[in-house]
Structures are given as structure tokens and as C-alpha cells.
Write a protein that holds these residues in place. Structure first.
Motif, mmCIF file in Angstrom:
data_model
loop_
_atom_site.group_PDB
_atom_site.id
_atom_site.type_symbol
_atom_site.label_atom_id
_atom_site.label_comp_id
_atom_site.label_asym_id
_atom_site.label_seq_id
_atom_site.Cartn_x
_atom_site.Cartn_y
_atom_site.Cartn_z
ATOM 1 N N MET A 291 4.742 6.866 -5.269
ATOM 2 C CA MET A 291 5.388 5.844 -4.447
ATOM 3 C C MET A 291 6.045 5.658 -4.870
ATOM 4 O O MET A 291 6.720 4.547 -3.811
ATOM 5 C CB MET A 291 3.663 4.696 -4.333
ATOM 6 C CG MET A 291 2.783 5.215 -3.394
ATOM 7 S SD MET A 291 1.203 4.017 -3.456
ATOM 8 C CE MET A 291 2.054 2.963 -2.201
ATOM 9 N N ARG A 292 6.672 5.032 -6.068
ATOM 10 C CA ARG A 292 8.014 4.235 -5.931
ATOM 11 C C ARG A 292 9.171 4.752 -6.091
ATOM 12 O O ARG A 292 10.201 4.530 -5.353
ATOM 13 C CB ARG A 292 7.765 4.221 -7.425
ATOM 14 C CG ARG A 292 8.974 3.052 -8.012
ATOM 15 C CD ARG A 292 9.592 2.946 -10.072
ATOM 16 N NE ARG A 292 9.946 4.283 -10.219
ATOM 17 C CZ ARG A 292 9.803 5.176 -11.125
ATOM 18 N NH1 ARG A 292 8.612 4.884 -11.560
ATOM 19 N NH2 ARG A 292 10.361 6.068 -11.627
ATOM 20 N N VAL A 293 9.221 6.119 -6.009
ATOM 21 C CA VAL A 293 10.117 7.262 -5.551
ATOM 22 C C VAL A 293 10.470 6.695 -3.970
ATOM 23 O O VAL A 293 11.450 7.043 -3.404
ATOM 24 C CB VAL A 293 9.671 8.711 -5.816
ATOM 25 C CG1 VAL A 293 10.741 9.866 -4.964
ATOM 26 C CG2 VAL A 293 9.802 8.865 -7.342
ATOM 27 N N THR A 294 9.622 7.340 -3.472
ATOM 28 C CA THR A 294 9.148 7.035 -1.516
ATOM 29 C C THR A 294 9.787 5.663 -1.297
ATOM 30 O O THR A 294 10.473 5.709 -0.508
ATOM 31 C CB THR A 294 8.170 7.649 -1.007
ATOM 32 O OG1 THR A 294 6.726 7.042 -1.829
ATOM 33 C CG2 THR A 294 8.037 9.132 -0.605
ATOM 34 N N GLY A 295 9.694 4.705 -2.312
ATOM 35 C CA GLY A 295 9.948 3.702 -2.048
ATOM 36 C C GLY A 295 11.001 3.569 -2.283
ATOM 37 O O GLY A 295 11.178 2.382 -1.576
ATOM 38 N N TYR B 167 13.416 5.722 -2.042
ATOM 39 C CA TYR B 167 14.170 5.884 -1.030
ATOM 40 C C TYR B 167 13.554 5.230 0.405
ATOM 41 O O TYR B 167 15.077 5.284 1.416
ATOM 42 C CB TYR B 167 13.549 7.237 -0.419
ATOM 43 C CG TYR B 167 14.400 8.048 -1.044
ATOM 44 C CD1 TYR B 167 16.097 8.164 -1.340
ATOM 45 C CD2 TYR B 167 13.506 9.038 -2.060
ATOM 46 C CE1 TYR B 167 16.789 8.549 -2.847
ATOM 47 C CE2 TYR B 167 14.443 9.412 -3.443
ATOM 48 C CZ TYR B 167 15.800 10.003 -3.609
ATOM 49 O OH TYR B 167 16.382 9.965 -4.441
ATOM 50 N N PHE B 168 12.340 4.639 0.935
ATOM 51 C CA PHE B 168 12.638 3.917 1.721
ATOM 52 C C PHE B 168 13.668 2.428 2.004
ATOM 53 O O PHE B 168 13.996 2.342 3.134
ATOM 54 C CB PHE B 168 11.226 3.730 2.354
ATOM 55 C CG PHE B 168 10.485 3.058 3.722
ATOM 56 C CD1 PHE B 168 10.354 2.953 4.937
ATOM 57 C CD2 PHE B 168 10.555 1.666 3.209
ATOM 58 C CE1 PHE B 168 10.503 2.608 5.973
ATOM 59 C CE2 PHE B 168 9.995 0.706 4.797
ATOM 60 C CZ PHE B 168 10.157 1.358 5.503
#
Lengths: 375, 361, 161
Positions: free
Chosen positions: C22-26, C28-29
Motif C-alpha cells: 500500500m505504501r508503493v501505490t500510496g 504514486y497516488f
């Protein structure tokens, strides 16, 4: 045959068939799988191929050797450079021509870039098959840089047709080295993200570990090559065993795993990406000077009479080109030993007793490209 | 100290106004119609908004721009999609069970509409404040799985059937966890009535007041709620890469749109229940003795607080969906029966003990 | 006891790995403005620059005097794997020397059959044809894809042998 299976509670259940494909999101093309199912458990898988058969082998029989190269782009379109290289190497070996070191190094860099781009796409699609839709776009972001490199140097992104018998079509673009270095630099920071998103993810681990085990013996007897076979411990890297181009002058490890499950196949490809990065790093700064096309290869190529075989390591496994020549300017018979074909037919052996969701995971770790299978 | 904006006088005045012209029976009927129309309008608008938000959020997670062609920033995209679905041909496969095939979308939509009626949007803005509100919402929303089962069966498609049966097993199991995690708050607040539950959080939301056990319950509720709406890592009923579209493979046009609508309404309901029960519903955010800060917070109307919190929960659920891979059906059930359920049960006992000793703030 | 510790270890490990994802996608978000990679294609037509070597379409280059370098030798026609190029040639008397000389009448190019493999370009002895990096050649009529590359009235350049 539909059989009635009697369970221990004496409830009569029936096995049933499901046609997965030719139009299905996870068959990656027009592959049709006949599934024989008992509930969600797979009893048997029968792959039906031929939906994208374009008779490339037959077309090659009327084309000259220079023309055959561009057809191979359209077989395994994700390993386009390696396919080109296979045909070119075969012609060069048959004519007993030695290409310059510059060509060898350029070809090796290009092949490794292609392998990276293929594995990137595979990673994205693997995530998508397992339901993590975001991975696809992240993979494409990184792949875009490789495609730009190809477009600048070769003039096309996918059907590059960059190799010609006796060399490469153009010299590398002045920006080539800088672009490759930029890509390597950025990709080295992105690759650990791949691990964060999928490799270490607990759901992903659960889905893949211990699933679809392929033993080394089976891998050998089915002729499963490439990362799929190497994940079972079958050492089959053509780059190591029969080095071609510049592979004898670079250091790299052949990735061998021992478990042979879906996760090993996944991990083998991730590790292979690191190896490809290291190969490119070794070569990119010292591309030797030399001719980009061997002048002794004439416009009209006639191979001597006889049979020739050349294999290269594509992103999927060993691609073999077998040519029977009768001394004319086009081959008498040309046969491609495509890695995808052998790898696909091990699916039935692996998947029996697992669930539909596992089939999807296994299919993506085999990394099928359907035009490669059908040709 | 400024009180939160109360809408009860408004609704009461409408009620009195109607009562002065009509008999009590007709007053109730007219009120029903008004509420029905309002809810349908709200649902239609909020689902359109949600679909747009989901697509934009997904795009930003995926380094894309998302819808940007229809209208400013693509704001009218969902409207265009809806119109397209409305005009599409209804295709019923040859050997489908026609009656059930047409019934299923209605069941699933009705179930979500039933549930949304009991949600408190703001102080005094709640269609029915019944004393078993929480129970009613969980009961009503679990009818939806019937629609999925019927739809999957009636389409006469093997993919649909597999999807429907998966969904049946999934929703039935995860219902337990969802309810158990909600029960922790029922134990703490001592009521199933949603207005009372919100009232009990006037001095702080349960997620802050209830220590770790309530936080665990909130996480459990998020997981179970995501599973109940067939979303995110638990979208086994659809499982696009395995079953093409799962239970609604055979549906097209407006019938498909109804499944789509219900999915987003359910998402809203789950988020709304989570926000109401754990995050204090429309209660403003207060910190202990900071009178000035609390005063400022009170100026923000309750409706905005409610939607802000719902948005937060929806955002979390979307974040799950766009990050994680999908589980396999057996792992899904293992997760429920071996992890969520025992943890929830232990958690409930702990919370009951805390409530008994009065150890919460 | 061991089983219980491993049970909780599993849970904490699972939560940790999920949060890393979730940190990775977060990231980029939250950094979407900077990280978005998609381009808005028809709008960026003016700024969109294709690479020089990009193979878009085969063209016969004409200079300002409406002259080209094609001698009609048919090397490209032979090199083409798909029969994309058809050259209809004619013989014309050279006014200066009086010798008969081969000139092209029509250089027909079937774009619909072209795989853009570049073999014709590298086979051309006079560099008369080249790949143009233009694109957007989709049409509603298949016959629009059959083009005559030599412009009307064009001649071969004097210096080309």
C-alpha cells in the motif's frame, strides 16, 4: 466424456466442461483451453491452438533469407530481437561469416533489453491475472523507456527488424548509450518496487507458493525451457551452454531454482531481470568499433546445401531455427522450435487437481505468447 | 458552545405542514413517496459520483489521467456510460431461466435500497431511526447475495454459476465477521439504534475511545465489509481474469447497470456504517478540552462530516482494491474461519470486559 | 505455544507486507501529478515529435524542382517480402545523348500490405525512397491506401546514374 463422480456422501455430481478462450482475459491471446472441471477442481486441461496460425514457416519457404527475418518479429513479438538474431546467426554460421565485435555487442545489448521488456510485461500481466490491476501500468511505465530506445535506434517499437544477416540494419543512435544508462538507473530503483508490490505480498505468496509443482524430470521430458524450466532446476540456458554473440565475454549467472512451483517460476524471472541489467551494464560502456554490416554477405544470400540449426535464448526459452537448404535463395524447409509450444503442453500435467484460480496463475508464469505457439 | 446543526425542526415542520392538510394516513404515504424519490435521486447521483471517483482514483494509483474527455475533467463520463448502458440491447441467452434472470437485478438493487433507508446522514436526516437500525442494515444488505446467486444461476452460463457459488460462500461467511465487529460497538454503546450509537460518541469517536480492541474491530469490519461488497482483493464473484465477469457475465444493458449500481451502493452502505459506528457518524471531530478547536469543528455541518468520513472509508477500500492481488476461494474461507472469526470473538469478549469495567473514556 | 506464536507472527507479517504494497501505490497516488506518464494524444499533436528513424510510411523524396532519384531499377520491388511495391516503368529517349533510358511511369505503393520492415529502403541503390516518420494513415476506404509515390510530372534527377 462426462463422468458421474460419486462422492462419499453419495451426492451425485457431474464433471463439466468449460471453454476457456479463445476470447478470455487471461489466456493472453487466442488460446482455447478445454477445462474438465469437478466443481472448481480441474481434472484435465486440453489446449487447443491454431487460432492465430499464419503459416510463417511455409511463408519462409518462398522468402529470401533477408526477408525471413522480418517475419520472425511477428512470432514471439515480445522477444523480437532474439528471434531476428536466431535467423541471422543461422545464416552467418551457414555462410561461415564472422560478424564484427561491434555487431555482437549491439545484438547482445538489444537482446537483453528485449528480455527485460518482455519480463516487465510478463510481470505486469502476472499481477493482473492475479487481480492486482495496478502492476500492469507500472510495468508499462518501465517498458515504455525500452520501447523508446528501440524506436530511436531501430525505427519501430515492436516489430523492430533490426538484425540483418551479417550485421545490424543501422548503427546505434548517438543517444543510445545515454538512454540505456538512464533506463538502467531508473529501472534499478523500480525493480525493488516490484518486490514490494507482488513478490513479498502475503496474498501473492499464498497464491503461488507450493502451487503447480513441476519436477526437474518432468521439465526435461516435456522439453520445458527458459525460466519456466530453470525454476525446476533444469539447466538449459543457451546463453551459457552454447554462447552466441557476446555472451561468452560477459559474466552472468544462470538462474536455477529447485522448487519448481509457481513462485519459483516467478522469482526466476525477477532474478533474470537483475542478471539482464548486469549484462547490459557490463557492455554498454565498451561497445567496440567495427563494421555494422559484414561486407562479404551479399544482397542475395544463397545458403550452401545442407541442414543448419541455431538456437538462441529468448525470454521464454530456447528458440531453435532449423533450415534445410537446397542451395537456393530461399530455404527448402524451415522449422522453428518455439519455446512456448513445449511450455504450454506441460500445463495439463501441472494443473490437475488445482483450482481455476491456480490455472490462471500457472498460465501466467509459463508466460505464453500465443503467436509464438501457433506461428 | 454552538450545537451541531440539527435538521429535525426542518423535517418536523414538513411533517406538521402535511398533517395540517391531510389525514395521518396520507401524510405518511406522501412522506414515503418524498423519501423514496429523494433516496433514489441521492443513490443515482452518489453512484455516478462514486464511479467517477473510483475511476479517477484508480487512474491516479496507476499513473494514468483517468476519464478526461466527456465534460470538464471527464465529469460527465459516468453519465455518458449510463446513457450508453440504457440504450443497449437486452440480451437473454437462449436457455436462461427468463423470470429469474430478470428478477435478479431487482433483488440486488432492492436489497441495497432497503439498507440505505436506515443510514443517518446528519442529525435529524435519517429516513427511519428504528431501534434495531444496525441489525436491520446488516439484515437488509445480506439479501443482496440472493440476487447474485439467482443471477448467476439463471444466466445458464458456467462462469456465472461458479461466480455465484463463490459469492454465496463468501458473503455468508463474511457476514459473521462484519456483524461481530459491529457488535463490539453495540456492546460499548448499549444500543442497536444508530442515533443512540452516534449520541454515545459525542465526547469522542469509538475508534479513539475504545482503545486497541475497537481499532482491531474497525480493521476487521473493513476487511469483512470489502469482502461483503465483493470488491477489492475479494472480488472472487467477478474475478475478471478467471471467470470473465463472474455472476453477471450474461447481463447486458440496463440490467448490468443495476448490478453495477448495487455494487457501488453497497460500497457506500458499508462505508457509511463503518463511519457511523466507528468514526462517530455526523459527529464533528473533537479533541478533549480544546474548546476553541471544538467550537470551530462544530461550525462544519454534520452532513459534511458524515460524507467526509464516508469518503475516508471508501478511499481506504479503494486503496485495497487497487493494490492487492485476489485471494483464492479456499484461502478466502481460511482467512474468515481461521483468522477473522476467532480474533473477532476474542475481541468481542475483551470489549465486553472493557465495557463492564468501564475502562473506556 | 509455538503454534500460537507462529499464528500471530503470520498475522503481523501479513499486515506488514500488505502495508508495504500500500505504501508503493500510496506514494504514486499522492505524487500523481508528478508521476503520471500518459500523454493526451490528439491534443499534443503539435509537440509530439517522432524519432528520426521512426518507420511510418515509405516516401519517394522529391526536391524543389519536382525531381526524384528513382531509376526504376526494381531493387525495392524484389526486396519487398509482401509485394507492396509495384513499379511500372517506361523507356524514354534522352534528349541529350539520344540513348533510350528507363524511367518510372508509376511507383505504386500498397500501404495496406506494407509491414514497414525497411528492406526496400536499404536495398535502394540511389537512396530515392526513404521512411517518413509521419503517421495517422487510417482511412475509411481501402483504396486510399494504394498510393502512387511519384508526383505527377516529376522527373529523374540529372545526376542520378
Amino acid at each position: 466424456m462426462i463422468e458421474e463422480v460419486e462422492t462419499k456422501d453419495a451426492i451425485k455430481t457431474q464433471e463439466y466442461f468449460v471453454n476457456m478462450g479463445p476470447q478470455h482475459p487471461s489466456t493472453h491471446g487466442v488460446l482455447r483451453l478445454m477445462l474438465e472441471l469437478d466443481g472448481e477442481i480441474i481434472k484435465k486441461v486440453t489446449p487447443h491452438i491454431g487460432y492465430i496460425h499464419r503459416s510463417i514457416e511455409k511463408m519462409s519457404e518462398k522468402d529470401s533469407y533477408r526477408q525471413i527475418v522480418h517475419l520472425t518479429d511477428r512470432m514471439d513479438y515480445l522477444s523480437n530481437h532474439m528471434n531476428n538474431e536466431a535467423v541471422c546467426l543461422l545464416v552467418e554460421n551457414a555462410l561461415e561469416v564472422e560478424v564484427s565485435d561491434r555487431v555482437k555487442v549491439i545484438r547482445t545489448i538489444m537482446s537483453e533489453l528485449t528480455r527485460l521488456s518482455s519480463h516487465q510485461l510478463w510481470w505486469g500481466v502476472m499481477g493482473m491475472d492475479l487481480g492486482a490491476l495496478t502492476t500492469f501500468l507500472y510495468a508499462f511505465r518501465d517498458r515504455e523507456m525500452i520501447n523508446d530506445i528501440f524506436e530511436e535506434t531501430c525505427g519501430a517499437r515492436l516489430t523492430v527488424n533490426y538484425n540483418v544477416p551479417g550485421g545490424v540494419m543501422f548503427d546505434i543512435h548517438p543517444n543510445f548509450q545515454q538512454r540505456v544508462k538512464d533506463f538502467i538507473k531508473s529501472f534499478k530503483t523500480k525493480l525493488p518496487e516490484y518486490d514490494d508490490l507482488l513478490s513479498n505480498n502475503v496474498i501473492f505468496r499464498q497464491r503461488t507458493e507450493g502451487v503447480g509443482i513441476l519436477s526437474k524430470e518432468d521439465a526435461i521430458s516435456y522439453g520445458v525451457t527458459g525460466p519456466t524450466g530453470r525454476a525446476s532446476g533444469f539447466s538449459n540456458d543457451t546463453r551459457k551452454h552454447k554462447p552466441y554473440s557476446a555472451y561468452d565475454r560477459v559474466e552472468f549467472k544462470e538462474i536455477l531454482m529447485d522448487k519448481g512451483d509457481t513462485f519459483s517460476r516467478y522469482k526466476a524471472r525477477i532474478l533474470e531481470m537483475w542478471e539482464s541489467v548486469s549484462i547490459i551494464e557490463q557492455l554498454i560502456d565498451n561497445i567496440p568499433e567495427g563494421d555494422i554490416q559484414e561486407p562479404s554477405v551479399k544482397q542475395v544470400i544463397k545458403l550452401p546445401k545442407g541442414e543448419f540449426y541455431q538456437s538462441v535464448e529468448t525470454a521464454r526459452g530456447e528458440l531453435g531455427v532449423y533450415v534445410v537448404s537446397d542451395g537456393q535463395k530461399s530455404p527448402y524447409r524451415l522449422k522453428f522450435r518455439s519455446p512456448g509450444f513445449s511450455n504450454l503442453f506441460v500445463l495439463d500435467h501441472m494443473v490437475r487437481g488445482y483450482k481455476i484460480a491456480d490455472l490462471v496463475a500457472m498460465m501466467s508464469t509459463i508466460d505464453l505468447v500465443i503467436p509464438d505457439i501457433d506461428r | 458552545m454552538k450545537e451541531p446543526l440539527d435538521l429535525t425542526p426542518l423535517t418536523q415542520s414538513i411533517h406538521d405542514y402535511l398533517l395540517s392538510y391531510l389525514s395521518p394516513f396520507w401524510t405518511t404515504t406522501v412522506e414515503w413517496v418524498i423519501i423514496g424519490v429523494l433516496l433514489i435521486a441521492f443513490v443515482a447521483l452518489s453512484v455516478m459520483g462514486l464511479v467517477y471517483i473510483e475511476r479517477k482514483v484508480a487512474a491516479f494509483f496507476q499513473l494514468r489521467l483517468g476519464p478526461n474527455r466527456v465534460g470538464k475533467w471527464g465529469l460527465l463520463q459516468t453519465l455518458a456510460d449510463f446513457l450508453k448502458l440504457l440504450m443497449k440491447e437486452h440480451i437473454t441467452s437462449k436457455n436462461a431461466d427468463k423470470f429469474l434472470f430478470n428478477l435478479a437485478p431487482f433483488i440486488i438493487v432492492i436489497a441495497s435500497f432497503l439498507a440505505i433507508g436506515a443510514i443517518p446522514f446528519a442529525l435529524g436526516l435519517q429516513a427511519m431511526d428504528i431501534n434495531i437500525g444496525l441489525f436491520y442494515i446488516t439484515a437488509a444488505s445480506s439479501i443482496g447475495v440472493l440476487g447474485i446467486l439467482i443471477g448467476g444461476w439463471a444466466g445458464n452460463n458456467k462462469y456465472s454459476l461458479i461466480g455465484a457459488l463463490r459469492s454465496g460462500a463468501q458473503v455468508v461467511s463474511y457476514e459473521i465477521s462484519a456483524v461481530l465487529s459491529l457488535l463490539t460497538i453495540v456492546v460499548l454503546s448499549g444500543s442497536l439504534q444508530l442515533s443512540t450509537i452516534i449520541e454515545s460518541q459525542s465526547d469522542g469517536w469509538w475508534i479513539f475511545k475504545g482503545h486497541l480492541p475497537v481499532f482491531i474491530a474497525f480493521i476487521m469490519f473493513l476487511i469483512a465489509g470489502t469482502a461483503e461488497t465483493n470488491r477489492g482483493p475479494f472480488d472472487l464473484a467477478e474475478a475478471e481474469s478467471e471467470l470473465t465477469a463472474g455472476f453477471h457475465t450474461e447481463y447486458s444493458g440496463i440490467k448490468f447497470a443495476m448490478f453495477f449500481l448495487a455494487e457501488y451502493v453497497n460500497l457506500f452502505i458499508i462505508a457509511a456504517v463503518g463511519a457511523t459506528v466507528f468514526l462517530g457518524g455526523w459527529m464533528p471531530f473533537h479533541i478533549g478540552n480544546w474548546a476553541a478547536f471544538n467550537e470551530v469543528m462544530n461550525y462544519i455541518p454534520p452532513v459534511i462530516w458524515f460524507f467526509f468520513k464516508v469518503g475516508f472509508v471508501i478511499g481506504l477500500i479503494m486503496w485495497f482494491k487497487w493494490t492487492f492481488p485476489r485471494l483464492r476461494i479456499d484461502q478466502l474461507l481460511v482467512l474468515e474461519w481461521k483468522y477473522l472469526l476467532p480474533i473477532n470473538l476474542v475481541n468481542l469478549i475483551v470489549v465486553a470486559f472493557i465495557a463492564m469495567m468501564g475502562w473506556y473514556f | 505455544m509455538n503454534a500460537i506464536t507462529s499464528y500471530f507472527k503470520d498475522i503481523f507479517h501479513a499486515i506488514k507486507t500488505l502495508l508495504t504494497g500500500m505504501r508503493v501505490t500510496g506514494y504514486y497516488f499522492s505524487h500523481a501529478r508528478k508521476e503520471i506518464i500518459t500523454q493526451q494524444y490528439p491534443e499534443n499533436r503539435d509537440t509530439l515529435k517522432m524519432f528520426d528513424r521512426f518507420r511510418g510510411i515509405v516516401t519517394l523524396t522529391h526536391d524543389e524542382n519536382n525531381e526524384h532519384a528513382c531509376t526504376g531499377c526494381s531493387a525495392c520491388e524484389i526486396a519487398c517480402p509482401n509485394g507492396t511495391i509495384e513499379i511500372i516503368s517506361d523507356r524514354e529517349e534522352d534528349p541529350e545523348t539520344g540513348k533510350k533510358k528507363k524511367i518510372i511511369d508509376k511507383f505504386i505503393y500498397h500501404y495496406s500490405m506494407c509491414t514497414l520492415c525497411n528492406l526496400c529502403i536499404i536495398s535502394c541503390p540511389t537512396d530515392a525512397i526513404k521512411m517518413d516518420p509521419s503517421f495517422e494513415y487510417a482511412t475509411f476506404d481501402r483504396k486510399d491506401l494504394t498510393m502512387i509515390l511519384n508526383k505527377p510530372g516529376s522527373k529523374i534527377r540529372k545526376d542520378v546514374k
